[in-house]
Design a protein around this motif. Structure first.
Motif, PDB file in Angstrom:
ATOM      1  N   MET A   1      49.694 -43.846  45.131  1.00 48.95           N
ATOM      2  CA  MET A   1      49.644 -44.702  46.292  1.00 48.95           C
ATOM      3  C   MET A   1      50.397 -45.998  46.016  1.00 48.95           C
ATOM      4  O   MET A   1      49.966 -47.075  46.366  1.00 48.95           O
ATOM      5  N   THR A   2      51.501 -45.880  45.339  1.00 48.51           N
ATOM      6  CA  THR A   2      52.302 -47.067  45.069  1.00 48.51           C
ATOM      7  C   THR A   2      53.409 -47.133  46.099  1.00 48.51           C
ATOM      8  O   THR A   2      54.260 -46.256  46.195  1.00 48.51           O
ATOM      9  N   THR A   3      53.375 -48.177  46.895  1.00 48.55           N
ATOM     10  CA  THR A   3      54.396 -48.378  47.903  1.00 48.55           C
ATOM     11  C   THR A   3      55.004 -49.747  47.691  1.00 48.55           C
ATOM     12  O   THR A   3      54.382 -50.655  47.136  1.00 48.55           O
ATOM     13  N   THR A   4      56.227 -49.907  48.148  1.00 49.75           N
ATOM     14  CA  THR A   4      56.899 -51.200  48.045  1.00 49.75           C
ATOM     15  C   THR A   4      56.638 -52.046  49.275  1.00 49.75           C
ATOM     16  O   THR A   4      57.070 -53.185  49.333  1.00 49.75           O
ATOM     17  N   GLU A   5      55.907 -51.483  50.225  1.00 46.83           N
ATOM     18  CA  GLU A   5      55.581 -52.208  51.451  1.00 46.83           C
ATOM     19  C   GLU A   5      54.541 -53.285  51.148  1.00 46.83           C
ATOM     20  O   GLU A   5      53.515 -53.013  50.532  1.00 46.83           O
ATOM     21  N   PRO A   6      54.797 -54.523  51.574  1.00 39.79           N
ATOM     22  CA  PRO A   6      53.804 -55.584  51.324  1.00 39.79           C
ATOM     23  C   PRO A   6      52.479 -55.280  52.023  1.00 39.79           C
ATOM     24  O   PRO A   6      52.429 -54.585  53.035  1.00 39.79           O
ATOM     25  N   ARG A   7      51.410 -55.830  51.464  1.00 38.35           N
ATOM     26  CA  ARG A   7      50.070 -55.564  51.977  1.00 38.35           C
ATOM     27  C   ARG A   7      49.912 -56.052  53.417  1.00 38.35           C
ATOM     28  O   ARG A   7      49.276 -55.395  54.233  1.00 38.35           O
TER      29      ARG A   7
ATOM     30  N   ASP B   1      52.228 -56.299  55.764  1.00 37.70           N
ATOM     31  CA  ASP B   1      52.930 -55.389  56.679  1.00 37.70           C
ATOM     32  C   ASP B   1      52.147 -54.101  56.874  1.00 37.70           C
ATOM     33  O   ASP B   1      52.072 -53.560  57.974  1.00 37.70           O
ATOM     34  N   ARG B   2      51.558 -53.612  55.801  1.00 37.65           N
ATOM     35  CA  ARG B   2      50.752 -52.402  55.888  1.00 37.65           C
ATOM     36  C   ARG B   2      49.516 -52.635  56.762  1.00 37.65           C
ATOM     37  O   ARG B   2      49.131 -51.787  57.554  1.00 37.65           O
ATOM     38  N   PHE B   3      48.921 -53.827  56.643  1.00 35.99           N
ATOM     39  CA  PHE B   3      47.761 -54.177  57.459  1.00 35.99           C
ATOM     40  C   PHE B   3      48.131 -54.222  58.942  1.00 35.99           C
ATOM     41  O   PHE B   3      47.415 -53.685  59.786  1.00 35.99           O
TER      42      PHE B   3
END
Length: 127
Positions: A1-7, A9-11
């Motif tokens: 579950m490693t993504t480069t998307e900031p937290r 933006d994901r929220f």
């Protein structure tokens, strides 16, 4: 579950998926403005009622001033309740969505930890 998307933006993306209505919807803004205007109007009515009742010696005019002042107080109380209700609604809706997101993230982390520490690799429920 490693993504480069900031937290953050994901929220925001997950909030859009949950379809939580925007707290700045037209109806909520209308009630919020109505509450604020009732608070101001109540203040103006209260002050004008005070001035009317204290600038005359006629008891009938004084009674009208007192009624005007009490109406102003009632308008201020109702306006304050409306303003408080609709301003807190937007905040609490966002807070609840944030809590839901954080609990979901915690559940995912705990599930990953349990799977990592299971020596057999089975997805059996814990006993």
């Amino acid at each position: 579950m490693t993504t480069t998307e900031p937290r953050a933006d994901r929220f925001v993306r997950e909030l859009a998926v949950l379809k939580i209505p925007d707290p700045a919807a037209a109806r909520a803004v209308l009630w919020l403005r109505l509450g604020a205007s009732l608070m101001v109007l109540g203040l103006v009515l209260g002050v004008s009622g005070y001035l009317v009742s204290h600038q005359t010696t006629d008891p009938l005019v004084q009674g009208d001033g007192l009624a005007l002042g009490l109406g102003g107080i009632a308008a201020s109380v109702v306006g304050s309740a409306l303003f408080l209700r609709y301003s807190l609604t937007g905040f609490l809706r966002f807070w609840m969505a944030r809590q839901s997101y954080d609990l979901n993230l915690l559940a995912d982390r705990l599930l990953e930890r349990d799977i990592r520490h299971d020596p057999t690799g089975n997805d059996a429920a814990p006993r």
